[in-house]
Design a protein around this motif. Sequence first.
Motif, PDB file in Angstrom:
ATOM      1  N   ALA A  71      26.542 -35.004  12.614  1.00 14.81           N
ATOM      2  CA  ALA A  71      27.349 -35.724  11.614  1.00 14.81           C
ATOM      3  C   ALA A  71      28.348 -34.833  10.880  1.00 14.81           C
ATOM      4  N   ASN A  72      28.150 -33.527  10.953  1.00 14.41           N
ATOM      5  CA  ASN A  72      28.979 -32.633  10.140  1.00 14.41           C
ATOM      6  C   ASN A  72      30.453 -32.676  10.549  1.00 14.41           C
ATOM      7  N   ARG A  73      31.336 -32.786   9.535  1.00 16.29           N
ATOM      8  CA  ARG A  73      32.778 -32.739   9.811  1.00 16.29           C
ATOM      9  C   ARG A  73      33.469 -31.609   9.041  1.00 16.29           C
ATOM     10  N   GLU A  74      32.671 -30.818   8.319  1.00 16.88           N
ATOM     11  CA  GLU A  74      33.280 -29.753   7.512  1.00 16.88           C
ATOM     12  C   GLU A  74      33.928 -28.719   8.440  1.00 16.88           C
ATOM     13  N   ARG A  75      35.169 -28.328   8.098  1.00 17.09           N
ATOM     14  CA  ARG A  75      35.842 -27.337   8.941  1.00 17.09           C
ATOM     15  C   ARG A  75      36.178 -26.059   8.172  1.00 17.09           C
TER      16      ARG A  75
ATOM     17  N   CYS B 253      17.638 -19.528  -3.256  1.00 19.25           N
ATOM     18  CA  CYS B 253      17.847 -19.744  -1.816  1.00 19.25           C
ATOM     19  C   CYS B 253      16.904 -20.759  -1.180  1.00 19.25           C
ATOM     20  N   THR B 254      17.478 -21.572  -0.303  1.00 16.81           N
ATOM     21  CA  THR B 254      16.715 -22.605   0.408  1.00 16.81           C
ATOM     22  C   THR B 254      16.097 -22.092   1.710  1.00 16.81           C
ATOM     23  N   TYR B 255      16.503 -20.922   2.187  1.00 19.37           N
ATOM     24  CA  TYR B 255      16.090 -20.525   3.538  1.00 19.37           C
ATOM     25  C   TYR B 255      14.570 -20.505   3.723  1.00 19.37           C
TER      26      TYR B 255
ATOM     27  N   ILE C 155      20.231 -38.618  14.166  1.00 23.25           N
ATOM     28  CA  ILE C 155      21.427 -38.183  13.428  1.00 23.25           C
ATOM     29  C   ILE C 155      21.118 -36.871  12.712  1.00 23.25           C
ATOM     30  N   SER C 156      21.898 -35.850  13.022  1.00 23.97           N
ATOM     31  CA  SER C 156      21.664 -34.523  12.459  1.00 23.97           C
ATOM     32  C   SER C 156      22.551 -34.305  11.234  1.00 23.97           C
ATOM     33  N   LEU C 157      21.903 -34.056  10.087  1.00 20.82           N
ATOM     34  CA  LEU C 157      22.632 -33.835   8.836  1.00 20.82           C
ATOM     35  C   LEU C 157      22.532 -32.355   8.479  1.00 20.82           C
ATOM     36  N   ARG C 158      23.626 -31.628   8.566  1.00 19.73           N
ATOM     37  CA  ARG C 158      23.583 -30.175   8.316  1.00 19.73           C
ATOM     38  C   ARG C 158      23.794 -29.837   6.844  1.00 19.73           C
ATOM     39  N   ASN C 159      24.896 -30.301   6.268  1.00 19.89           N
ATOM     40  CA  ASN C 159      25.252 -29.902   4.898  1.00 19.89           C
ATOM     41  C   ASN C 159      25.020 -31.038   3.909  1.00 19.89           C
ATOM     42  N   VAL C 160      24.494 -30.690   2.733  1.00 18.05           N
ATOM     43  CA  VAL C 160      24.414 -31.672   1.649  1.00 18.05           C
ATOM     44  C   VAL C 160      25.780 -31.758   0.976  1.00 18.05           C
ATOM     45  N   ASP C 161      26.317 -30.593   0.678  1.00 15.53           N
ATOM     46  CA  ASP C 161      27.584 -30.528  -0.046  1.00 15.53           C
ATOM     47  C   ASP C 161      28.248 -29.207   0.290  1.00 15.53           C
TER      48      ASP C 161
ATOM     49  N   PRO D 274      34.496 -22.649   6.271  1.00 15.43           N
ATOM     50  CA  PRO D 274      35.629 -21.772   6.587  1.00 15.43           C
ATOM     51  C   PRO D 274      36.107 -21.907   8.033  1.00 15.43           C
ATOM     52  N   ASP D 275      35.286 -22.523   8.850  1.00 20.77           N
ATOM     53  CA  ASP D 275      35.598 -22.762  10.250  1.00 20.77           C
ATOM     54  C   ASP D 275      34.743 -23.932  10.693  1.00 20.77           C
ATOM     55  N   PRO D 276      35.151 -24.648  11.745  1.00 18.22           N
ATOM     56  CA  PRO D 276      34.195 -25.596  12.327  1.00 18.22           C
ATOM     57  C   PRO D 276      33.051 -24.812  12.956  1.00 18.22           C
TER      58      PRO D 276
ATOM     59  N   ILE E  46      30.750 -18.634  18.973  1.00 21.47           N
ATOM     60  CA  ILE E  46      29.651 -19.595  18.981  1.00 21.47           C
ATOM     61  C   ILE E  46      28.427 -18.933  18.372  1.00 21.47           C
ATOM     62  N   ASN E  47      27.455 -19.761  17.988  1.00 26.13           N
ATOM     63  CA  ASN E  47      26.333 -19.253  17.197  1.00 26.13           C
ATOM     64  C   ASN E  47      25.058 -19.126  18.026  1.00 26.13           C
ATOM     65  N   ILE E  48      24.263 -18.166  17.634  1.00 28.36           N
ATOM     66  CA  ILE E  48      23.000 -17.889  18.323  1.00 28.36           C
ATOM     67  C   ILE E  48      21.940 -17.648  17.252  1.00 28.36           C
TER      68      ILE E  48
ATOM     69  N   GLY F 171      12.808 -29.975  14.374  1.00 23.03           N
ATOM     70  CA  GLY F 171      12.592 -31.257  15.038  1.00 23.03           C
ATOM     71  C   GLY F 171      12.208 -31.234  16.497  1.00 23.03           C
ATOM     72  N   GLU F 172      12.215 -30.064  17.131  1.00 20.08           N
ATOM     73  CA  GLU F 172      12.080 -30.036  18.594  1.00 20.08           C
ATOM     74  C   GLU F 172      10.869 -30.825  19.099  1.00 20.08           C
ATOM     75  N   TYR F 173       9.676 -30.568  18.539  1.00 20.57           N
ATOM     76  CA  TYR F 173       8.485 -31.246  19.066  1.00 20.57           C
ATOM     77  C   TYR F 173       8.252 -32.594  18.398  1.00 20.57           C
TER      78      TYR F 173
ATOM     79  N   LEU G  53      13.298 -23.882   4.088  1.00 18.46           N
ATOM     80  CA  LEU G  53      13.658 -24.522   5.359  1.00 18.46           C
ATOM     81  C   LEU G  53      12.933 -23.889   6.544  1.00 18.46           C
ATOM     82  N   GLU G  54      12.804 -22.579   6.515  1.00 17.40           N
ATOM     83  CA  GLU G  54      12.313 -21.885   7.717  1.00 17.40           C
ATOM     84  C   GLU G  54      10.970 -21.187   7.513  1.00 17.40           C
ATOM     85  N   GLY G  55      10.482 -21.147   6.266  1.00 16.63           N
ATOM     86  CA  GLY G  55       9.234 -20.437   5.979  1.00 16.63           C
ATOM     87  C   GLY G  55       9.485 -18.951   5.748  1.00 16.63           C
TER      88      GLY G  55
ATOM     89  N   LEU H  26      21.633 -25.898  -7.442  1.00 12.66           N
ATOM     90  CA  LEU H  26      20.173 -26.024  -7.571  1.00 12.66           C
ATOM     91  C   LEU H  26      19.600 -26.934  -6.484  1.00 12.66           C
ATOM     92  N   TYR H  27      18.598 -26.410  -5.818  1.00 12.14           N
ATOM     93  CA  TYR H  27      17.919 -27.181  -4.769  1.00 12.14           C
ATOM     94  C   TYR H  27      16.424 -27.188  -5.028  1.00 12.14           C
ATOM     95  N   PRO H  28      15.748 -28.286  -4.685  1.00 15.81           N
ATOM     96  CA  PRO H  28      14.294 -28.298  -4.812  1.00 15.81           C
ATOM     97  C   PRO H  28      13.670 -27.257  -3.889  1.00 15.81           C
TER      98      PRO H  28
HETATM   99  C1  B12 Z   1      24.521 -19.562   9.644  1.00 17.63           C
HETATM  100  C2  B12 Z   1      24.887 -20.488   8.522  1.00 17.63           C
HETATM  101  C3  B12 Z   1      26.235 -20.601   8.172  1.00 17.63           C
HETATM  102  C4  B12 Z   1      27.350 -19.872   8.916  1.00 17.63           C
HETATM  103  C5  B12 Z   1      27.586 -20.615  10.241  1.00 17.63           C
HETATM  104  C6  B12 Z   1      28.151 -19.726  11.308  1.00 17.63           C
HETATM  105  C7  B12 Z   1      28.144 -20.408  12.643  1.00 17.63           C
HETATM  106  N1  B12 Z   1      29.179 -20.194  13.417  1.00 17.63           N
HETATM  107  O1  B12 Z   1      27.219 -21.116  12.971  1.00 17.63           O
HETATM  108  C8  B12 Z   1      28.530 -20.007   7.903  1.00 17.63           C
HETATM  109  C9  B12 Z   1      28.593 -18.803   6.999  1.00 17.63           C
HETATM  110  C10 B12 Z   1      29.922 -20.205   8.525  1.00 17.63           C
HETATM  111  C11 B12 Z   1      28.087 -21.206   7.087  1.00 17.63           C
HETATM  112  C12 B12 Z   1      28.939 -21.976   6.352  1.00 17.63           C
HETATM  113  C13 B12 Z   1      28.543 -23.056   5.587  1.00 17.63           C
HETATM  114  N2  B12 Z   1      27.309 -23.397   5.253  1.00 17.63           N
HETATM  115 CO1  B12 Z   1      25.796 -22.631   6.116  1.00 17.63          CO
HETATM  116  N3  B12 Z   1      24.147 -21.976   6.847  1.00 17.63           N
HETATM  117  C14 B12 Z   1      23.878 -21.194   7.835  1.00 17.63           C
HETATM  118  C15 B12 Z   1      22.344 -21.070   8.029  1.00 17.63           C
HETATM  119  C16 B12 Z   1      21.900 -19.693   7.550  1.00 17.63           C
HETATM  120  C17 B12 Z   1      21.838 -21.292   9.450  1.00 17.63           C
HETATM  121  C18 B12 Z   1      22.312 -22.579  10.114  1.00 17.63           C
HETATM  122  C19 B12 Z   1      21.834 -22.659  11.538  1.00 17.63           C
HETATM  123  O2  B12 Z   1      22.608 -22.564  12.461  1.00 17.63           O
HETATM  124  N4  B12 Z   1      20.509 -22.816  11.747  1.00 17.63           N
HETATM  125  C20 B12 Z   1      19.882 -22.910  13.067  1.00 17.63           C
HETATM  126  C21 B12 Z   1      19.618 -24.357  13.496  1.00 17.63           C
HETATM  127  C22 B12 Z   1      18.937 -24.371  14.835  1.00 17.63           C
HETATM  128  O3  B12 Z   1      18.768 -24.940  12.523  1.00 17.63           O
HETATM  129  P1  B12 Z   1      19.033 -26.384  11.879  1.00 17.63           P
HETATM  130  O4  B12 Z   1      20.470 -26.711  11.942  1.00 17.63           O
HETATM  131  O5  B12 Z   1      18.388 -26.434  10.560  1.00 17.63           O
HETATM  132  O6  B12 Z   1      18.271 -27.374  12.871  1.00 17.63           O
HETATM  133  C23 B12 Z   1      16.865 -27.530  12.898  1.00 17.63           C
HETATM  134  C24 B12 Z   1      16.317 -28.557  11.903  1.00 17.63           C
HETATM  135  O7  B12 Z   1      17.134 -28.742  10.773  1.00 17.63           O
HETATM  136  C25 B12 Z   1      16.128 -29.808  12.699  1.00 17.63           C
HETATM  137  N5  B12 Z   1      17.219 -30.728  12.978  1.00 17.63           N
HETATM  138  C26 B12 Z   1      18.554 -30.506  13.022  1.00 17.63           C
HETATM  139  N6  B12 Z   1      19.215 -31.624  13.377  1.00 17.63           N
HETATM  140  C27 B12 Z   1      18.290 -32.588  13.576  1.00 17.63           C
HETATM  141  C28 B12 Z   1      18.418 -33.919  13.976  1.00 17.63           C
HETATM  142  C29 B12 Z   1      17.269 -34.698  14.106  1.00 17.63           C
HETATM  143  C30 B12 Z   1      17.405 -36.115  14.542  1.00 17.63           C
HETATM  144  C31 B12 Z   1      16.003 -34.138  13.841  1.00 17.63           C
HETATM  145  C32 B12 Z   1      14.790 -34.966  13.974  1.00 17.63           C
HETATM  146  C33 B12 Z   1      15.868 -32.808  13.432  1.00 17.63           C
HETATM  147  C34 B12 Z   1      17.025 -32.038  13.321  1.00 17.63           C
HETATM  148  O8  B12 Z   1      15.692 -29.272  13.937  1.00 17.63           O
HETATM  149  C35 B12 Z   1      16.528 -28.136  14.255  1.00 17.63           C
HETATM  150  C36 B12 Z   1      15.809 -27.208  15.174  1.00 17.63           C
HETATM  151  O9  B12 Z   1      14.591 -26.784  14.645  1.00 17.63           O
HETATM  152  C37 B12 Z   1      21.814 -22.226   7.088  1.00 17.63           C
HETATM  153  C38 B12 Z   1      20.527 -21.914   6.343  1.00 17.63           C
HETATM  154  C39 B12 Z   1      19.326 -22.161   7.177  1.00 17.63           C
HETATM  155  N7  B12 Z   1      18.471 -21.202   7.209  1.00 17.63           N
HETATM  156  O10 B12 Z   1      19.195 -23.206   7.791  1.00 17.63           O
HETATM  157  C40 B12 Z   1      22.991 -22.434   6.118  1.00 17.63           C
HETATM  158  C41 B12 Z   1      23.233 -23.851   5.646  1.00 17.63           C
HETATM  159  C42 B12 Z   1      23.102 -24.794   6.818  1.00 17.63           C
HETATM  160  N8  B12 Z   1      24.672 -23.837   5.182  1.00 17.63           N
HETATM  161  C43 B12 Z   1      24.849 -24.564   4.197  1.00 17.63           C
HETATM  162  C44 B12 Z   1      26.134 -24.762   3.599  1.00 17.63           C
HETATM  163  C45 B12 Z   1      26.186 -25.568   2.307  1.00 17.63           C
HETATM  164  C46 B12 Z   1      27.290 -24.237   4.183  1.00 17.63           C
HETATM  165  C47 B12 Z   1      28.725 -24.450   3.695  1.00 17.63           C
HETATM  166  C48 B12 Z   1      29.097 -25.888   3.307  1.00 17.63           C
HETATM  167  C49 B12 Z   1      29.098 -23.600   2.496  1.00 17.63           C
HETATM  168  C50 B12 Z   1      28.389 -22.346   2.309  1.00 17.63           C
HETATM  169  N9  B12 Z   1      27.689 -22.243   1.247  1.00 17.63           N
HETATM  170  O11 B12 Z   1      28.466 -21.426   3.093  1.00 17.63           O
HETATM  171  C51 B12 Z   1      29.536 -23.967   4.932  1.00 17.63           C
HETATM  172  C52 B12 Z   1      29.867 -25.149   5.855  1.00 17.63           C
HETATM  173  C53 B12 Z   1      30.402 -24.706   7.193  1.00 17.63           C
HETATM  174  C54 B12 Z   1      30.689 -25.870   8.093  1.00 17.63           C
HETATM  175  N10 B12 Z   1      31.840 -25.838   8.767  1.00 17.63           N
HETATM  176  O12 B12 Z   1      29.898 -26.788   8.175  1.00 17.63           O
HETATM  177  C55 B12 Z   1      23.579 -25.217   3.700  1.00 17.63           C
HETATM  178  C56 B12 Z   1      23.494 -26.711   4.114  1.00 17.63           C
HETATM  179  C57 B12 Z   1      22.632 -27.547   3.206  1.00 17.63           C
HETATM  180  C58 B12 Z   1      23.247 -27.625   1.833  1.00 17.63           C
HETATM  181  N11 B12 Z   1      22.674 -26.889   0.922  1.00 17.63           N
HETATM  182  O13 B12 Z   1      24.210 -28.295   1.653  1.00 17.63           O
HETATM  183  C59 B12 Z   1      22.476 -24.321   4.345  1.00 17.63           C
HETATM  184  C60 B12 Z   1      21.159 -24.989   4.673  1.00 17.63           C
HETATM  185  C61 B12 Z   1      22.236 -23.141   3.380  1.00 17.63           C
HETATM  186  C62 B12 Z   1      21.994 -23.585   1.961  1.00 17.63           C
HETATM  187  N12 B12 Z   1      22.795 -23.108   1.039  1.00 17.63           N
HETATM  188  O14 B12 Z   1      21.128 -24.352   1.659  1.00 17.63           O
HETATM  189  N13 B12 Z   1      26.746 -21.414   7.202  1.00 17.63           N
END
Ligand code: B12
Length: 442
Positions: A8-12, A196-198, A65-71, A14-16, A181-183, A128-130, A201-203, A361-363
């Motif tokens: 669902a994410n459309r934020e671009r 911090c929320t990490y 539906i995958s929701l990455r960012n709250v705000d 600092p980069d998509p 691309i990300n790894i 969400g994998e399993y 989110l991840e333990g 502030l996050y819970p």
């Molecule tokens: C790396 C990262 C960045 C890098 C990304 C670099 C890149 N090229 O990927 C950078 C610095 C650019 C960045 C920027 C931003 N980020 Co950032 N980022 C992260 C970080 C550390 C990891 C994200 C990631 O890739 N995780 C790995 C994947 C595999 O995990 P996942 O997405 O969570 O998916 C798992 C589960 O969530 C779930 N899941 C996911 N989708 C779905 C769907 C379904 C149906 C189900 C069942 C489960 C499920 O299962 C997945 C696998 O286990 C997270 C923090 C974190 N530890 O999660 C913050 C995080 C995602 N970012 C966040 C934010 C806010 C942003 C920014 C808006 C601003 C900012 N503060 O930096 C921008 C937005 C960028 C954009 N264009 O969207 C927030 C999002 C939540 C929130 N608080 O709003 C997080 C959580 C950090 C935080 N502050 O809380 N970010």
Amino acid sequence: MKVLIIAANRERFPDPVFPLGAAYIAHAVEESGFDVSVFDCCITNEPISELAALLDTGDFNVIGISLRNVDNNAFPKAENYLDWYMEIFRACRDNSKAVIVTGGSAFSIFPDLFMNELQPDYGIRGEGEYKFIELLKQIEDGTPPSEKLLHADTIRDLNFDSFPSRNGFNTSFYFEKGGCINIQTKRGCEYNCAYCTYPALEGHDYRMRTPSSLVDEIEYWTEQGITHYFFVDSVFNAPVDYAYSIVDEIIRRDLKIEWSGFFAPILKDKQFLMACLDSGLASVDLGTDAFSTETLKGHNKFFTVDDIFRSCEICHDLGVKFNHSLIFGGPNETEATLLETLINVDKTRPTSVIGFIGVRLYPGTPIIDQVAHGEVGIDPVFFVSEAVSETLLDTLQNYTSDKLNWIIPGLEKGTNTKFLNRLRKKGLKGQIWEYFDKFTTG
Ligand code: B12
């Protein structure tokens, strides 16, 4: 059973960023033998009409539906993405009879609130994998769970049978428009930074992928022409032995890549960074947060002002570009600590600085108990230390007005996406801030 995964994410800014979470889930579905399609809202200008058309023909049984960012975190101009997410959910309900399941980092931070606002059939908090596959099987068997909000167990072994195929996602789009691309090498974070929320989110415990299978993923994408990578781990250089094992494996395979990641400013000597350089390190994003003893304490950081200076010096000695990620106005911030941070940052001559104003502030974060009064919700609430609350914006505006390598989203400084797009169109790769030193005035 036909499954559609929507990123669902459309934020671009600092980069998509490539929707890695959605790709992990789509891959798990693919591996479990279900028919999977994906839809990425970020790569199209008309997501709703295109999604409606896909739903019309797709006949999906389940939509994830995958929701990455709250705000966007950008106080005082913060915007949350809830309205946008509601539009997607509406489009899914209006155009399909599929069971709707949601998850992702945004969802996992506010599961109850998103359940309430978006009314999915199911929400999965956590990895969400399993859990998603388990749910798909239950739906297929006609035994769906009665509870709507499901909690996924922490996945202990991250060495899945295969790395995410990213099938259906447009990897080249992200490489071109986002420069990399990300790894993910590991999950978990051992630290307890106040805001911090990490860890929530991840333990706290690290779960690592074996370096060889991880580098298989990088090698595969390198063969497809991807040269630049970002490691999404909370802190790449902790634990340092594991980080060494990754860079050693990249060096052993002689991969011609460049990479970046989040580093804690805890570099002890040049040795580790030299190994990173040999493996293609292009830049280091330092999670500095603050540069004064009192504010570091307020953020509950695990390093000192001297550690930051030493880490920056090592970067300079080895010619490594580095960014300071900062949070202004955190706990303990006063006019004096703020000035100290600003001056110390300048002293280190960074490639760039990315500064957020106030603590979102996050819970589930340590700071909540100390400062939150009332409900902390999807609509962003920020903590700003009282001692600077009146003056913070002006101080930052004045101090940074002639500093072109400082990015402060809340002041809309360095956030001109048209300009950033033009840089990408020239073919620039890696982190966009790596090019900001060209703009340094001092
Ligand atoms: C790396 C990262 C960045 C890098 C990304 C670099 C890149 N090229 O990927 C950078 C610095 C650019 C960045 C920027 C931003 N980020 Co950032 N980022 C992260 C970080 C550390 C990891 C994200 C990631 O890739 N995780 C790995 C994947 C595999 O995990 P996942 O997405 O969570 O998916 C798992 C589960 O969530 C779930 N899941 C996911 N989708 C779905 C769907 C379904 C149906 C189900 C069942 C489960 C499920 O299962 C997945 C696998 O286990 C997270 C923090 C974190 N530890 O999660 C913050 C995080 C995602 N970012 C966040 C934010 C806010 C942003 C920014 C808006 C601003 C900012 N503060 O930096 C921008 C937005 C960028 C954009 N264009 O969207 C927030 C999002 C939540 C929130 N608080 O709003 C997080 C959580 C950090 C935080 N502050 O809380 N970010």
